[in-house]
Design an enzyme around this catalytic site. Structure first.
Site, short mmCIF file in Angstrom:
data_model
loop_
_atom_site.label_atom_id
_atom_site.label_comp_id
_atom_site.label_asym_id
_atom_site.label_seq_id
_atom_site.Cartn_x
_atom_site.Cartn_y
_atom_site.Cartn_z
N ILE A 19 0.83 -1.21 0.00
CA ILE A 19 0.00 0.00 0.00
C ILE A 19 0.86 1.25 0.00
O ILE A 19 0.61 2.20 -0.74
CB ILE A 19 -0.94 -0.01 1.24
CG1 ILE A 19 -1.90 -1.19 1.16
CG2 ILE A 19 -1.68 1.32 1.40
CD1 ILE A 19 -2.73 -1.27 -0.12
N THR A 90 0.93 -3.99 10.20
CA THR A 90 0.34 -4.24 11.52
C THR A 90 0.04 -5.74 11.58
O THR A 90 -1.10 -6.16 11.34
CB THR A 90 -0.94 -3.41 11.73
OG1 THR A 90 -1.75 -3.47 10.55
CG2 THR A 90 -0.63 -1.97 12.03
N THR A 126 -3.89 -0.45 8.78
CA THR A 126 -5.13 -0.93 9.41
C THR A 126 -4.86 -1.24 10.88
O THR A 126 -3.90 -1.95 11.19
CB THR A 126 -5.62 -2.21 8.69
OG1 THR A 126 -5.75 -1.90 7.31
CG2 THR A 126 -6.95 -2.67 9.25
N ARG A 159 -8.68 1.11 0.43
CA ARG A 159 -9.72 0.12 0.13
C ARG A 159 -9.39 -0.66 -1.13
O ARG A 159 -10.26 -1.32 -1.70
CB ARG A 159 -11.04 0.84 -0.12
CG ARG A 159 -11.69 1.35 1.11
CD ARG A 159 -12.87 2.18 0.72
NE ARG A 159 -13.86 2.18 1.78
CZ ARG A 159 -14.98 2.89 1.73
NH1 ARG A 159 -15.23 3.64 0.68
NH2 ARG A 159 -15.82 2.84 2.71
N LYS A 211 -13.05 0.54 8.43
CA LYS A 211 -12.11 -0.30 7.67
C LYS A 211 -12.23 -1.76 8.09
O LYS A 211 -12.27 -2.67 7.25
CB LYS A 211 -10.68 0.22 7.90
CG LYS A 211 -9.59 -0.69 7.40
CD LYS A 211 -9.56 -0.74 5.88
CE LYS A 211 -8.67 -1.87 5.40
NZ LYS A 211 -8.64 -1.98 3.96
N ARG A 218 -16.85 -9.04 4.52
CA ARG A 218 -16.50 -9.94 3.41
C ARG A 218 -16.10 -11.32 3.95
O ARG A 218 -16.47 -12.35 3.40
CB ARG A 218 -15.36 -9.31 2.59
CG ARG A 218 -15.11 -9.99 1.26
CD ARG A 218 -14.34 -9.05 0.34
NE ARG A 218 -13.85 -9.70 -0.86
CZ ARG A 218 -14.58 -9.89 -1.97
NH1 ARG A 218 -15.82 -9.49 -2.01
NH2 ARG A 218 -14.04 -10.47 -3.03
N HIS A 249 -31.71 -13.45 -6.92
CA HIS A 249 -32.62 -12.69 -6.05
C HIS A 249 -32.08 -11.26 -5.95
O HIS A 249 -30.86 -11.07 -5.80
CB HIS A 249 -32.64 -13.35 -4.65
CG HIS A 249 -33.64 -12.76 -3.72
ND1 HIS A 249 -33.51 -11.49 -3.19
CD2 HIS A 249 -34.79 -13.26 -3.21
CE1 HIS A 249 -34.54 -11.23 -2.40
NE2 HIS A 249 -35.33 -12.31 -2.38
N CYS A 265 -5.44 -9.26 4.82
CA CYS A 265 -6.54 -8.39 5.24
C CYS A 265 -7.67 -9.19 5.87
O CYS A 265 -7.91 -9.09 7.07
CB CYS A 265 -7.03 -7.60 4.04
SG CYS A 265 -5.71 -6.77 3.18
N1 SAJ Z 1 -12.28 -15.30 -1.38
C1 SAJ Z 1 -13.16 -16.38 -1.39
N2 SAJ Z 1 -14.39 -16.20 -1.93
C2 SAJ Z 1 -14.79 -15.03 -2.48
C3 SAJ Z 1 -13.90 -13.93 -2.45
C4 SAJ Z 1 -12.66 -14.10 -1.89
O1 SAJ Z 1 -12.84 -17.47 -0.90
O2 SAJ Z 1 -15.92 -14.95 -2.98
C5 SAJ Z 1 -10.95 -15.46 -0.77
C6 SAJ Z 1 -9.80 -15.20 -1.74
O3 SAJ Z 1 -9.50 -16.33 -2.49
C7 SAJ Z 1 -8.69 -14.79 -0.78
C8 SAJ Z 1 -9.44 -14.06 0.33
O4 SAJ Z 1 -10.80 -14.45 0.22
O5 SAJ Z 1 -8.06 -15.93 -0.22
C9 SAJ Z 1 -9.34 -12.53 0.27
O6 SAJ Z 1 -9.43 -12.08 -1.07
P1 SAJ Z 1 -10.31 -10.81 -1.52
O7 SAJ Z 1 -10.11 -10.64 -2.97
O8 SAJ Z 1 -11.70 -10.99 -1.03
O9 SAJ Z 1 -9.74 -9.61 -0.67
P2 SAJ Z 1 -8.26 -9.02 -0.42
O10 SAJ Z 1 -7.81 -9.53 0.92
O11 SAJ Z 1 -7.36 -9.21 -1.56
O12 SAJ Z 1 -8.61 -7.45 -0.29
C10 SAJ Z 1 -9.52 -7.04 0.70
C11 SAJ Z 1 -10.57 -6.10 0.06
N3 SAJ Z 1 -11.65 -5.86 1.01
C12 SAJ Z 1 -12.94 -5.92 0.65
O13 SAJ Z 1 -13.30 -6.23 -0.46
C13 SAJ Z 1 -13.94 -5.58 1.70
C14 SAJ Z 1 -9.91 -4.79 -0.36
O14 SAJ Z 1 -10.87 -3.88 -0.84
C15 SAJ Z 1 -9.16 -4.17 0.83
O15 SAJ Z 1 -8.51 -2.96 0.46
C16 SAJ Z 1 -8.11 -5.16 1.27
O16 SAJ Z 1 -8.80 -6.35 1.72
C17 SAJ Z 1 -7.30 -4.55 2.40
O17 SAJ Z 1 -6.16 -4.14 2.14
O18 SAJ Z 1 -7.81 -4.40 3.51
#
Ligand code: SAJ
Length: 427
Positions: A19, A90, A126, A159, A211, A218, A249, A265
């Site tokens: 970042i 962090t 964060t 984000r 945050k 998610r 839906h 994250c």
């Molecule tokens: N994953 C699943 N199923 C899904 C989506 C993701 O199993 O439907 C898994 C991915 O394979 C991965 C993990 O979740 O292992 C996280 O991946 P991600 O693409 O959901 O998120 P990150 O960790 O790459 O980024 C997140 C994002 N947060 C949100 O969408 C709320 C991003 O916007 C943030 O900036 C980032 O965390 C952060 O730096 O905090």
């Protein structure tokens, strides 16, 4: 203000990671003079050689632009500046499940040593709610600086999604939490130099909470998808089809199940949210469900390879998610550790990852003489694999898809026994 209209300032940004570096370069590309500080000399050496220390779309271009206009330099020592941005790691203390704020505290000390009255301090890292007031403010007070009187302070979390960081840093709406009104407004003006989304200003503790809420939301949604996947296996239903139809839906948006949740994250931030509260049942449960998915993958491998003595297992993908090289908190690590404890032989391949804690080999070498191929990461390259080319290499034709990216018909036609997470399996 300069002739070109830029209210340009000198920025000292601490922490040139996933970042910090893009943020530093975006400010530099938009006219500000930026000293990027990292205590790791190898990061500075890499940047001085004209290379970026990790892969991220558009990062190379941005780096060239900032170098060409002479606005960015990398250094191991902090410098005096108008604005200090703290973007240090962090990490999670995994045993205690609480944030390790050592780097934030050290960064605050460095800022105190280099700032002058009137500075703006931005915490991007964060952190658990309350950290800005409980960690940054006291460190600066000890150095003789009183917040609001002598300096401005905000929390401005990013984000951006890894894999599309730079685009999202520019386009996404952003939340800024100010310790007071002036702080919020000053930071808003600064970030408007590259953020095209709307910037909303709130108070500092609310921004810290938001945050964590975003990432926890998610994580919980993925845990629900994972639990649905396990239920679907019991009911002999294909969860991927079921989710696609449920999502028709207008008010339902279930995420995708998988082998577990990785990255720095989602696998970490929910614990920051809960560390100072006893009201966290759903948050902790979601973490538990997602952390247990690698165990489920290992039990799937066990069932598929039953009867094979000391099976050789091919792991495809160790990055935590599709098309990135980051392996932090990747579910693949737990799968591999559990597999080693089972006494299995492992062959591991990831086209995006160069450095990993276990040896990586080519796709051919990873599949040669193996008894079960397991797709752990949904890299584009794995979708393109032609099973006919793999069939003659393997010892036993078994494949497990934990991401729903392979075409079952093609693999079955090539003679493979095909098993998908969240789907019925004939055995
Ligand atoms: N994953 C699943 N199923 C899904 C989506 C993701 O199993 O439907 C898994 C991915 O394979 C991965 C993990 O979740 O292992 C996280 O991946 P991600 O693409 O959901 O998120 P990150 O960790 O790459 O980024 C997140 C994002 N947060 C949100 O969408 C709320 C991003 O916007 C943030 O900036 C980032 O965390 C952060 O730096 O905090």
């Amino acid at each position: 203000m300069r002739d070109d209209g830029c209210d340009c300032v000198k920025i000292c940004l601490l922490g040139l990671g996933y970042i910090g570096l893009p943020t530093a370069l975006l400010f530099a590309a938009n006219g500000h003079s930026v000293a990027g500080v990292d205590t790791n000399p190898s990061v500075i050496d890499t940047l001085e050689r004209g290379e970026v220390p990790f892969k991220e779309p558009l990062l190379d271009d941005l780096f060239s632009k900032a170098r060409d206009n002479g606005n960015f330099h990398a250094t191991t020592s902090p410098e005096q500046a108008d604005v200090f941005i703290i973007a240090v790691p962090t990490p999670l203390d995994k045993e205690m499940r609480i944030a390790d704020l050592t780097y934030v505290r050290k960064a605050a000390v460095m800022v105190a040593e280099h700032m002058k009255k009137g500075a703006l301090i931005v915490l991007e890292s964060t952190v658990p709610p309350g950290t800005s007031e409980k960690v940054i403010v006291p460190v600066l007070r000890q150095a003789g600086f009183e917040v609001s009187r002598d300096y401005l302070l905000v929390h401005c979390p990013e984000r951006a999604i890894p894999g599309n960081t730079i685009h999202e840093m520019i386009q996404n709406d952003r939340i800024i939490g100010g310790i007071d009104e002036n702080s919020g407004l000053a930071a808003k003006k600064l970030y408007q130099s590259f953020v095209k989304g709307t910037i909303y200003v709130t108070d500092i503790r609310t921004a810290e909470l938001i945050k964590l809420m975003e990432n926890t939301y998610r994580d919980i949604n993925i845990a629900m998808a994972n639990e649905f996947a396990l239920l679907a296996e019991d009911y002999r239903v294909n969860i991927w089809d079921a989710i696609a139809l449920a999502n028709k839906h207008p008010r339902v948006k279930i995420l995708m199940p998988g082998p577990g949740v990785g990255g720095h994250c989602l696998a970490v931030d929910p614990w920051f949210l809960t560390e100072n509260s006893s009201h966290s049942r759903i948050v902790s449960l979601a973490r538990e469900i997602n952390d247990s998915m690698p165990n489920h993958v290992v039990s799937m491998i066990k069932e598929v390879t039953a009867g094979i003595d000391s099976p050789t297992v091919c792991i495809l993908g160790v990055a935590y998610k599709a098309n990135v090289s980051d392996t932090r908190e990747s579910p693949a690590i737990r799968i591999i550790r559990l597999a080693i404890n089972e006494g299995w032989n492992l062959l591991i391949h990831d086209p995006h990852v160069c450095q990993f804690m276990y040896p990586l080999v080519s796709l051919q070498d990873a599949t040669r003489e193996c008894d079960c191929i397991v797709v752990v990461t949904d890299h584009e390259e794995f979708r393109q694999i032609d099973p006919r080319n793999i069939a003659s290499l393997v010892r036993t034709r078994n494949v497990i898809d934990t991401r729903n990216i392979l075409l079952p018909e093609a693999w079955k036609a090539a003679g493979f026994s095909f098993r998908k997470l969240g789907d019925y399996w004939e055995g």
